[in-house]
Write a protein that holds these residues in place. Structure first.
Motif, PDB file in Angstrom:
ATOM      1  N   TYR A 370     -18.360   2.217 -12.659  1.00  0.00           N
ATOM      2  CA  TYR A 370     -18.898   2.519 -11.332  1.00  0.00           C
ATOM      3  C   TYR A 370     -20.038   3.522 -11.471  1.00  0.00           C
ATOM      4  CZ  TYR A 370     -18.696   3.802  -6.318  1.00  0.00           C
ATOM      5  OH  TYR A 370     -18.964   4.048  -4.978  1.00  0.00           O
ATOM      6  N   PHE A 400     -20.396  -1.783 -11.037  1.00  0.00           N
ATOM      7  CA  PHE A 400     -20.745  -1.540  -9.641  1.00  0.00           C
ATOM      8  C   PHE A 400     -21.927  -0.580  -9.598  1.00  0.00           C
ATOM      9  CE2 PHE A 400     -16.073  -2.421  -9.089  1.00  0.00           C
ATOM     10  CZ  PHE A 400     -16.248  -3.655  -8.480  1.00  0.00           C
ATOM     11  N   GLN A 625     -15.940  -5.445  -3.852  1.00  0.00           N
ATOM     12  CA  GLN A 625     -15.108  -5.100  -4.999  1.00  0.00           C
ATOM     13  C   GLN A 625     -14.050  -6.173  -5.256  1.00  0.00           C
ATOM     14  OE1 GLN A 625     -14.499  -0.508  -5.451  1.00  0.00           O
ATOM     15  NE2 GLN A 625     -14.779  -0.917  -3.273  1.00  0.00           N
TER      16      GLN A 625
END
Length: 637
Positions: A370, A400, A625
């Motif tokens: 992330y 991400f 997600q």
């Protein structure tokens, strides 16, 4: 099982005139994963978030839980005020001691939170203690988990007050923690006895202190002995010495506990006991292993995979000095290993910043990295952090990306497009909407000077560009506007490394009477100021939206900030409707627009709020997600 939760090509075909129906349909399909997983597995999807800079993991897990994901957060060795749930959701009073000078050591126990308590799914503190807590909690050892939770709380309290005298440290200690402040020996012996005998399924009914000592020693020895030849030599040696300490304590009598010799024996006993506790806690089985355990290769193959990965890290061309090379071996090989005790419980592991290293080194296949500003400069630095960051993101099955301005870095790193998800920052728009609806009285004044509120940290002269805010841009722009009209004021929050530099510039430009300084405040106090301002001013260095911008827009207030219009349109599917400015001239022009339309008759604030509901909602964040999770879990359930 494989389900096409999302049409992967839909984002590129969004109609920018009215994208809402298409996005809502996409979200609904992606969110099906949560219910489908629950029905098939008989339990919720489990996700562990590791790391929590700026509360990104906390906010993410919080909204995931609202949609039915069993999300936990492990925030280790980090207590910064903006990495604590209290900062995000606690009801803090202005001037609270937690908002003091040292934001790395907030004292929540000397601060009224009006009954708010942090959730038990968020664990923060030393990594070893966090791991022990989650291990016990996930295994259903409720009492042990509760004791570990209290230890974590006490550790944080002691860290917050480490610079104070003993009398100050003792103030405002909650009653639930007071028994942990008994003579350390009593508490550690009691806790160790409970854990050791719990592992063996024994109950401690002894009424005499000496028997407790003997039982904990015997229990621990039996636990290690059952490991047979696998038992660590160090553990066996320490526990053997522990038994000798117990015998000597009993021989000399507990009555002599006040003597220096007895105290010395007790301290030696406690050192052994700490090791005992670590050993016994490792005996707690992983209850109901998740998909992470299923994804791992069998032990021999897994060991080879990990060794290959370690070789890749060692061969990285980064020019490290001798000290960094030594630390690299320690950090890469030793730091991630203890987490292996808890990772198999989960279905997905999500590492923030460089914490993707932890699941990667442990052979986990179901993990994500992330990014929250991480990829701007760090992966290209010629140091150990750069090496870890670069390899973690390049090897991650899913990445991400939460900042539109790092898209060039994504390309430079060679990250595969099918593994990269453009994800809005973790954000709960429903929470902001509820606040706005609950406070209709909050609005900018209809008369008097126009208010520009800038809550950004004052950091604009020195340091990494990722941290700079460009505060001088709004100050210099205000000086230009002040030549035409002085019917406005700037409101700054007095925080950051370069507040003094900002004050000097303000005085130099003759703006002192137009500037108001206010102290650091809680989130809800910030929201009140947002709503009561004609416009909020964020930053002018990074051409992307951040937390201040999202909250401002969600509350329906005009935002002045720097963005790259083309990148944000690509990232979100549509350019956000804010007052874009990246230099002094543009900022001054945006300020004039607000001064000429103080009540926002053009509806720019409302347009920003609607954009947030479509392109940056909690539903959208969880859905994107879930799309990535569905790909990672394919064939595992």
């Amino acid at each position: 099982m494989s389900i096409p939760y999302v049409d992967t090509g839909l984002e590129s075909r969004l109609n920018q005139i009215d994208s809402t129906p298409a996005i809502e349909a996409e979200n609904a399909r992606a969110l099906r994963l949560i219910d489908d997983f629950q029905r098939r597995m008989g339990r919720p999807l489990r996700v562990l978030h590791i790391g929590n800079i700026a509360n990104n993991a906390y906010n993410n897990a919080r909204i995931q839980r609202k949609y039915g994901i069993d999300a936990d957060v492990l925030c280790y060795n980090y207590y910064h005020i903006m990495g604590c749930p209290e900062w995000e959701d606690g009801v803090l009073q202005e001037g609270s001691s937690a908002l003091g000078e040292d934001h790395f050591r907030p004292d929540w126990w000397a601060t009224s939170l009006k009954g708010w308590k942090r959730p038990r799914w968020f664990v923060q503190g030393p990594s070893a203690l966090c791991i022990e807590y989650l291990r016990a909690r996930n295994a259903g050892w409720r009492t042990t988990a509760y004791l570990k939770w209290l230890e974590l709380e006490l550790t944080a309290l002691q860290d917050a007050r480490s610079g104070e005298d003993a009398r100050s440290r003792a103030k405002n200690v909650p009653r639930r923690l007071s028994f942990l402040l008994w003579p350390v020996s009593l508490y550690r012996i009691w806790l160790g006895t409970f854990v050791a005998n719990g592992v063996l399924g024994r109950e401690c009914k002894a009424g005499r202190f000496e028997v407790w000592l003997d039982r904990i020693s015997a229990a621990a020895w039996l636990v290690v002995a059952r490991k047979g030849p696998e038992a660590d030599v160090e553990a066996r040696s320490a526990l053997s010495t522990l038994r000798e300490d117990v015998r000597r304590l009993r021989a000399r009598g507990i009555q002599e506990a006040s003597s220096s010799l007895a105290r010395s024996l007790v301290h030696r006993f406690l050192a052994r006991l700490a090791l005992l506790e670590r050993v016994t806690l490792k005996r707690i089985p992983v209850s109901k292993p998740g998909c992470v355990a299923r994804s791992m290769s069998e032990p021999v193959t897994r060991a080879k995979e990990i060794e290959t990965l370690l070789d890749e890290i060692r061969k990285d061309p980064a020019e490290l000095d001798g000290q960094s090379l030594s630390y690299r071996e320690e950090y890469v090989t030793q730091h991630p290993r203890p987490f292996d005790a808890i990772l198999p419980h989960y279905d997905i592991i999500q590492g923030y910043a460089i914490d993707g290293l932890i699941p990667m080194i442990n052979g986990v296949k179901n993990f994500c990295c992330y990014e929250h500003g991480t990829l701007r400069e760090i992966p290209f630095e010629n140091n150990l952090t750069g090496v870890i960051c670069r390899i973690s993101f390049q090897r991650a099955p899913a990445v991400f990306v939460t900042n539109s301005d790092v898209l060039p870095s994504v390309e430079r790193l060679g990250l595969k497009k099918d593994r990269v998800v453009y994800l809005p920052h973790a954000f709960d728009n429903h929470k902001l909407r509820a606040f706005r609806d609950a406070h209709p009285e909050l609005s900018p004044p209809t008369g008097g000077p126009v208010t520009f509120f800038s809550p950004s940290r004052h950091h604009w002269k020195r340091g990494n560009s990722s941290w700079l805010k460009g505060n001088d841009v709004i100050i210099r722009a205000a000086a230009e506007v002040a030549r035409e009209t002085r019917n406005f004021k700037l409101v700054f929050v007095e925080w950051g490394q370069e507040v003094a530099d900002s004050k000097d510039l303000i005085e130099e430009l003759g703006l002192t009477e137009l500037v108001e300084w206010i102290p650091t405040m809680s989130k809800r106090e910030l929201w009140q100021h947002y709503c009561a301002s004609h416009a909020v001013v964020d930053q002018f260095v990074v051409p992307a939206l951040g937390g201040v911008g999202f909250e401002t827009m969600a509350l329906g207030v005009r935002l002045i900030s720097a963005i790259d219009k083309q990148q944000t349109a690509l990232f979100f599917g549509q350019e956000p409707p804010l007052l874009a400015a990246s230099n002094v001239a543009e900022c001054a022009a945006r300020m004039r627009e607000v001064i000429q339309d103080p009540l926002d008759t053009q509806g720019r604030g409302q347009a920003a709020s609607q954009w947030m509901s479509t392109f940056h909602s909690a539903e959208r964040i969880v859905a994107l997600q879930c799309k990535a999770y569905g790909n990672l879990l394919m064939g595992q359930w």
